[in-house]
Each structure stands twice: as structure tokens, then as C-alpha cells.
Scaffold this active site. Structure first.
Site, PDB file in Angstrom:
ATOM      1  N   SER A  47     -12.608 -28.173  42.162  1.00  0.00           N
ATOM      2  CA  SER A  47     -12.709 -26.764  42.511  1.00  0.00           C
ATOM      3  C   SER A  47     -11.391 -26.042  42.207  1.00  0.00           C
ATOM      4  CB  SER A  47     -13.119 -26.634  43.979  1.00  0.00           C
ATOM      5  OG  SER A  47     -13.552 -25.333  44.289  1.00  0.00           O
ATOM      6  N   ASP A 209     -19.726 -26.597  42.163  1.00  0.00           N
ATOM      7  CA  ASP A 209     -18.489 -27.063  42.793  1.00  0.00           C
ATOM      8  C   ASP A 209     -18.446 -28.586  42.919  1.00  0.00           C
ATOM      9  OD1 ASP A 209     -16.514 -27.675  45.017  1.00  0.00           O
ATOM     10  OD2 ASP A 209     -16.268 -25.510  44.809  1.00  0.00           O
TER      11      ASP A 209
END
Length: 377
Positions: A47, A209
Site C-alpha cells: 500500500s 490493496d
């Protein structure tokens, strides 16, 4: 074959919280000469941590320069560089999402999301020169860099990596490593917080993510040859004592718990598991370990000493007006217990405070850091 005693840097996800990682790296850089390369052979990021890690990989030949440039970006950041936050931008995006919701699945092929993070793509294209990664690997300044993603097609964790030729792809239960040439879209995918930002298509499949399906976060640096791993974990302590709830928790509170779980819980569990494995290996003779292809993995974990959600509350009014109104629809305000604000507050007043916190936390652990990197005290 993997390089023995290879050291890895692992940067977890957490949106705006990732500014904390810059402060830790800034403190570490003080231990090395100005022209020294990064003290890591492998960089693994998830991320927002993947973005920080990639930025460092492009400056692997000069640790100080990489940290300095990364700090400058975070200290001059504002929300509009990450996602559309103006009133027209937010309304236009929400209107488009509403219209897409009225269409059939066949007609609507675009990803839905609460926010439009197209500005982040422009920022990454502007700031990160991916060609430097290849040069740094060829020149021996870096062994490998990986970006963790979650594949929505098969519910697996996929680590896209760029590395020296001797490192191969791997596949384990619900996770794999895939050699590729990294680009902006890999970073966009890794940082696509579920529902908040849109998923990204890489090839024929869709990714989000990297924290979502991450069952074993430490697996990637180990597969890439690391025997020592420095982990900058963005989990922060919640200083409020548990209390009896008179009412059901609000949507914002639940959403905050979900984000905390996605970004922190799996990593903490994996660190506990690694500690138990290391303890078991200490009971096995060295010759037997070699036969079993097992090795001890040393870790150094640094994480915030203060509650990042509480810090974010102090800067709540820094959030653009349109985003404050949007968050208000789900019950988030300056006094909310939800941690969502701490993930979405990409404003320099907040990120600068996190950089300072990361720097100070690392300085308090300096003896431990020096021992981990074998630096004379």
C-alpha cells in the site's frame, strides 16, 4: 541462490500514516555517511509503504538523498495530490458512481469507489523514475524490490517483484511472487484501499490493496533471500481503556476497526509466528537446519509510540471541506473514535507531525538499531 545474511526493509500499509516511516528512515540515515547506499538488499512494501519503498529503491545508491527527497514530498503534501477533494471533484465523482450503479454489470465495467485517486497516479508518474530500479539492481545497490497486492479474481496475495536474475517466482497457499517490471499501476493497485479507491487492472485480472489478502506478510522478504528484516509497523497504541457500550458502535467506528485489522493484525500475527519458529529452530542442530532448508530470521520492529488516531483528531480541520462533509455522512467528525481520518489525512501539518514522531521513536531505539545493523556504539 539467495544472498546470505541479506537484510530487508519491510514497509506496511496505512495511507497517510506512512509518513511515520519517513521519520524512522531519517533517523537511520544519520548512522551512515552521506554517499552511502541504502543499508538494505531487499525492499518490500504494501500500500502506501510500497510507494515509500519504491521511492527508496530508485535512490538505492544514496540513502541520504532518497530519504531527503521522500521527506520533502511528505512535508509538502496535500490531499488534492492524492485524491480529488474539491467540492466539484467530489460531486462529479459521486454522481458518476451513482449513474454507474444504475447500469447493468455488462454496461458498467469501471471500478466503483468512494474517492477518485487519479491525482495519485499523476503524482507517481511525476516523481518516480522506475528505470532507476533496474540500474540500481545491475550496479549491485539493490537485490530486489517487491510490491504486495491482492487479487480480486482468485482472492490471493500477489507480490510483484523486480530482482536479480537468480531469484525465482514462488507459489504457496493463497500467495505467490511474480517477477515483472514494476510501474505506476502496481503502486496504484497496492494502495487501492477497498471501497475507498478503485481496483486496478493488471493484465487480465483486477487487484487492490496488498493488505487485504496478506496471510503471511513476512513471506515475501524471506523468499527474496532476507535473513534479517527491519519492519516499520504502522500499528499505534490505543490509550483509551475499553469501555461498556450503551449503543451499537457507529458505522465510522466499525469501518475504522476494519482498516486497523487489514493493515496491522496479519503482520502482528506473522511476527509472533516467526518468533515461535525461531525458537523451535534454536532446538534443531545446524546441520539439520541446512538439510531442511530452514534458517533463523532476525527482526527489528519499530512502530508508533503514540495513538495516530488521536494525533489525526488535532488536525481534523485540515481536511478539505468537501471530504469533511462526505465523512460526516457516515458519522465522522473531530471527536469520532474512528481511525479513518488518520488514514485519509494527507495534509502536511499531520504528515509532518508523523515524520517527527517516527524520527523520535527511532532515536529512542537507537541502541537496538545499531546492534541490528552491527554498527559500533
Amino acid at each position: 541462490m539467495a544472498v546470505k545474511e541479506s537484510c530487508a526493509l519491510m514497509l506496511g500499509g496505512g495511507g497517510a500514516r506512512a509518513a511515520y516511516q519517513v521519520g524512522v528512515l531519517k533517523a537511520l540515515a544519520q548512522l551512515y555517511p552521506r554517499n552511502h547506499g541504502i543499508p538494505f538488499d531487499v525492499i518490500c512494501g504494501t500500500s502506501a509503504g510500497a510507494i515509500n519503498g519504491t521511492a527508496m529503491a530508485t535512490h538505492a545508491s544514496c540513502f541520504h538523498l532518497g530519504v531527503k527527497k521522500l521527506e520533502w514530498i511528505w512535508r509538502h503534501l496535500d490531499t488534492s495530490r492524492i485524491y480529488k477533494s474539491s467540492i466539484p471533484g467530489v460531486l462529479q465523482h459521486l454522481s458518476a458512481m451513482f449513474l454507474k450503479g444504475m447500469q447493468t454489470d455488462l454496461a458498467n465495467t469501471d471500478a466503483g469507489s468512494l474517492l477518485d485517486n487519479a491525482p495519485l497516479r499523476d503524482l507517481l508518474n511525476e516523481l518516480i523514475n522506475f528505470e532507476r530500479i533496474d540500474r540500481n539492481i545491475e550496479n549491485g545497490h539493490l537485490t530486489a524490490i517487491s510490491i504486495d497486492t491482492s487479487c480480486y479474481n482468485n482472492s490471493q496475495s500477489v507480490s510483484f517483484f523486480q530482482a536479480k536474475s537468480e531469484l525465482d517466482d514462488w507459489r504457496r497457499a493463497r500467495r505467490s511472487g511474480v517477477r515483472t517490471r514494476l510501474n505506476t499501476e502496481h503502486l496504484m493497485a497496492s494502495s487501492a484501499i477497498p471501497l475507498v479507491f478503485p481496483s486496478i487492472r493488471l493484465g487480465k485480472w483486477y487487484y487492490g490493496d496488498g493488505s487485504v489478502h496478506q496471510l503471511a506478510p513476512l513471506s515475501c522478504p524471506i523468499h527474496l533471500g532476507a535473513s534479517r528484516i527491519m519492519v516499520i509497523n504502522l500499528e499505534s497504541p490505543h490509550k483509551q481503556q475499553p469501555k461498556d457500550l450503551e449503543y451499537h458502535p457507529k458505522t465510522a467506528t466499525v469501518a475504522g476497526h476494519l482498516l486497523d485489522t487489514i493493515f496491522s493484525d496479519t503482520l502482528n500475527s506473522d511476527l509472533e509466528r516467526l518468533t515461535r519458529v525461531n525458537g523451535t529452530l534454536s532446538l534443531i542442530p545446524p546441520t539439520s537446519r541446512e538439510l531442511l532448508s530452514l534458517r533463523n530470521i532476525d527482526t527489528l520492529v519499530i512502530k508508533p509510540s503514540e495513538d495516530l488516531s488521536e494525533i489525526a483528531k488535532r488536525f481534523y480541520m485540515e481536511i478539505p471541506f468537501a471530504i469533511r462533509r462526505l465523512l460526516g455522512l457516515i458519522g465522522i467528525n473531530s471527536q469520532s473514535e474512528s481511525s479513518i481520518v488518520s488514514y485519509l489525512l494527507f495534509e502536511k501539518a499531520y504528515t509532518g507531525t508523523l515524520i517527527e514522531l517516527g524520527f523520535n521513536d527511532a532515536m529512542t531505539q537507537m541502541d537496538e538499531i545499531k546492534a541490528f545493523f552491527n554498527i559500533a556504539r
